[in-house]
Design a protein around this motif. Structure first.
Motif, PDB file in Angstrom:
ATOM      1  N   THR A   1      43.829 -56.189 -93.431  1.00  0.00           N
ATOM      2  CA  THR A   1      42.465 -56.129 -93.922  1.00  0.00           C
ATOM      3  C   THR A   1      42.361 -54.927 -94.847  1.00  0.00           C
ATOM      4  O   THR A   1      43.113 -53.960 -94.718  1.00  0.00           O
ATOM      5  N   PHE A   2      41.425 -54.987 -95.773  1.00  0.00           N
ATOM      6  CA  PHE A   2      41.364 -53.981 -96.825  1.00  0.00           C
ATOM      7  C   PHE A   2      40.033 -53.247 -96.763  1.00  0.00           C
ATOM      8  O   PHE A   2      38.980 -53.843 -96.943  1.00  0.00           O
TER       9      PHE A   2
ATOM     10  N   CYS B   1      45.824 -55.480-102.163  1.00  0.00           N
ATOM     11  CA  CYS B   1      44.366 -55.476-102.025  1.00  0.00           C
ATOM     12  C   CYS B   1      43.720 -56.173-103.218  1.00  0.00           C
ATOM     13  O   CYS B   1      42.780 -56.971-103.060  1.00  0.00           O
TER      14      CYS B   1
ATOM     15  N   ASP C   1      44.686 -60.102-102.977  1.00  0.00           N
ATOM     16  CA  ASP C   1      44.245 -60.868-101.807  1.00  0.00           C
ATOM     17  C   ASP C   1      42.804 -60.609-101.393  1.00  0.00           C
ATOM     18  O   ASP C   1      42.284 -61.279-100.506  1.00  0.00           O
ATOM     19  N   TYR C   2      42.166 -59.623-102.024  1.00  0.00           N
ATOM     20  CA  TYR C   2      40.789 -59.309-101.629  1.00  0.00           C
ATOM     21  C   TYR C   2      39.861 -59.162-102.831  1.00  0.00           C
ATOM     22  O   TYR C   2      38.942 -59.964-103.025  1.00  0.00           O
TER      23      TYR C   2
ATOM     24  N   ARG D   1      39.155 -61.984-105.243  1.00  0.00           N
ATOM     25  CA  ARG D   1      38.525 -63.134-104.586  1.00  0.00           C
ATOM     26  C   ARG D   1      37.034 -62.910-104.309  1.00  0.00           C
ATOM     27  O   ARG D   1      36.350 -63.823-103.839  1.00  0.00           O
TER      28      ARG D   1
ATOM     29  N   GLY E   1      38.224 -50.537-101.533  1.00  0.00           N
ATOM     30  CA  GLY E   1      39.399 -51.007-100.813  1.00  0.00           C
ATOM     31  C   GLY E   1      40.648 -50.300-101.278  1.00  0.00           C
ATOM     32  O   GLY E   1      40.992 -50.353-102.467  1.00  0.00           O
TER      33      GLY E   1
END
Length: 310
Positions: A3-4, A114, A117-118, A121, A145
């Motif tokens: 998780t970020f 990060c 994938d975060y 998005r 993040g």
């Protein structure tokens, strides 16, 4: 799955302490590619960043210090300024020097993950965690993040106008924010005022006839704007003995939803050192499509609409 979060969130967690307690634990973290955190204690003359892992030293080579260093579009100050602060990283191996063994680390790898994938998005209207990193007259920069920055423009911080972001935030403060725009490459612009409540939600905190505390935010020829809460200000009659930044005791003469007005009388104004308070959020969800500040009965509509971007 990692998780970020902004840097510093993991530092004192049980998981982070467990994964940095020994060389063996760090070796296990290599295989799992766990994101870890430690405090940076030194930046050497080659701009390698050294961290204290507790069980041993760790070194983030200059080119692994952040996205953009190797590409040449980020200055080394982005690494130097991390000394004394938490940094995130993955462990990539071990090496030795005259002082003994140390862990090789990469912050850049975490930031790339990060971003992919975060951050790329995220969509407009998403509500995320952020940590204020520094303040400028035009806005606040926040870590959204793994040390990746985002701008929160001053006019998006609150409905009540402020002269500088320091009126709302302090460096290191944890906040929630709304994604306003997502640009190509993952550059994010944030907003904050939508989480601080509508006119009616803020007005409900007060009653006609009360005398309450406020902050003088603007002195105009036609009146004095006094902030009662970050998303609610009222207008008092003009006077010559007040100025921006003062605290004030104000009598609430009337609250008028149809006109989105709060009429005030200044009882007293005075100097006081008031530090920014932790924000009070009225919205606690993870996403909003639209936010309307103005009451339904008001002919003037103030709203934010968050539309998906292609």
């Amino acid at each position: 799955m990692n998780t970020f979060k902004p840097e510093g969130y993991l530092l004192n967690s049980l998981e982070n302490k467990s994964r940095t307690r020994s060389r063996a634990a760090l070796a296990d973290a290599i295989a799992e590619q766990h994101i870890l955190e430690a405090k940076a204690v030194l930046c050497d003359s080659a701009h390698n960043l050294w961290v204290d892992l507790g069980c041993m030293r760790g070194m983030i080579p200059r080119l692994e210090g952040a996205i953009g260093i190797e590409e040449g579009n980020l200055r080394d100050i982005a690494i130097i300024s991390r000394v004394g602060k938490p940094v995130c990283f993955v462990v990539t191996g071990f090496q030795s020097d005259e002082k003994g063994e140390y862990a090789l680390l990469s912050r850049r790898a975490v930031q790339k993950e990060c971003l992919a994938d975060y951050i790329t998005r995220l969509t407009p209207g998403d509500v995320i965690d952020a940590r204020i990193t520094h303040l400028e007259p035009f806005g606040a920069f926040a870590d959204i993040g793994c040390g990746l920055p985002s701008l929160l423009p001053i006019d998006a911080i609150s409905v009540s106008r402020i002269s500088h972001p320091r009126d709302r935030f302090q460096t290191g403060m944890d906040i929630r924010a709304v994604v306003k725009n997502v640009e190509e490459g993952g550059r994010i612009t944030l907003s904050h005022k939508e989480l601080l409540g509508t006119w009616e939600e803020n007005a409900a905190l007060f009653e006609q006839g009360q005398t309450v505390a406020g902050t003088i935010r603007s002195v105009e020829s036609y009146g004095i704007f006094v902030e009662l809460s970050p998303n609610l200000a009222g207008l008092a009659e003009p006077r010559d003995d007040v100025y921006v930044g003062q605290q004030a005791s104000v009598f609430i003469k009337s609250l008028i939803p149809d006109r989105m007005k709060v009429k005030l009388i200044i009882i007293d104004s005075f100097e006081a050192c008031v530090l920014p308070e932790e924000p009070r959020y009225f919205f606690e969800g993870e996403h909003m499509d639209r936010w309307q500040y103005s009451p339904e009965s008001c002919s003037r509509v103030i709203e934010s609409v968050f539309e998906p971007q292609e």
